[in-house]
Design a protein around this motif. Sequence first.
Motif, PDB file in Angstrom:
ATOM      1  N   GLY A 195       0.627  -1.377  -0.142  1.00 53.44           N
ATOM      2  CA  GLY A 195       0.010  -0.196   0.157  1.00 53.44           C
ATOM      3  C   GLY A 195       0.910   1.185  -0.140  1.00 53.44           C
ATOM      4  N   LYS A 203      -0.749   3.973  -2.249  1.00 56.75           N
ATOM      5  CA  LYS A 203      -1.614   4.399  -1.906  1.00 56.75           C
ATOM      6  C   LYS A 203      -1.483   5.549  -0.713  1.00 56.75           C
ATOM      7  CE  LYS A 203      -5.318   0.793  -2.564  1.00 56.75           C
ATOM      8  NZ  LYS A 203      -6.113  -0.139  -1.752  1.00 56.75           N
ATOM      9  N   GLY A 258      -2.149   9.115  -1.023  1.00 57.30           N
ATOM     10  CA  GLY A 258      -2.935   9.787  -0.203  1.00 57.30           C
ATOM     11  C   GLY A 258      -2.275  11.090   0.464  1.00 57.30           C
TER      12      GLY A 258
END
Length: 188
Positions: free
Chosen positions: A55, A58, A62
């Motif tokens: 992740g 992400k 993010g």
Amino acid sequence: MKRFALASALLMHAPAALAAGKEGQDTLLTPFTDTVTHLVMIGVLIFFAIVWRMGAFKAVLGNLDSRADAIKAELEQAANLREQAAEALALAERRQQDAEKEAEAIVEQAKLDAKAFLADAKKDLSDKIARREAQAAARIARAEAEAASEVRRAAADAATEAARRVMADQTGVDQFEAAAREIERALK
């Protein structure tokens, strides 16, 4: 994601693929046939797969999104502050204009008051001068009247004294003429 991996692989092999050389040197097809290149490519793909699986993309995206939101918020806050500053500036300019108008009005009123005060002072001065002139004229008239009265008394006293002397010295009609001459001498 697949596109990213494919683009990364192509970019990594592009310099080697473009090189062309003589016998024993790398050619355009060398990266596709070289074992080391394949192993490095597989390692890079495995690394990106692990990073993607954990992740990290992400998280990075993010963080970028949150940073973009924070920047947007700061920009909005800056725009609000700029609007407030513009309003405060406009208010200050209006107040300055009002203050200038008030100052001009005060100066004009002061000029009018000064003119009125000057006119009153001139009127008071002329009234005082007229009163003083009247008082002086009255004093002069009294002094003249007193002087005339004194002259009459002195003339009468001189005439009486002359008449006495004449009557004592002379007897007869010549006494009247002598008394008149004596009066004339006393008045001169």
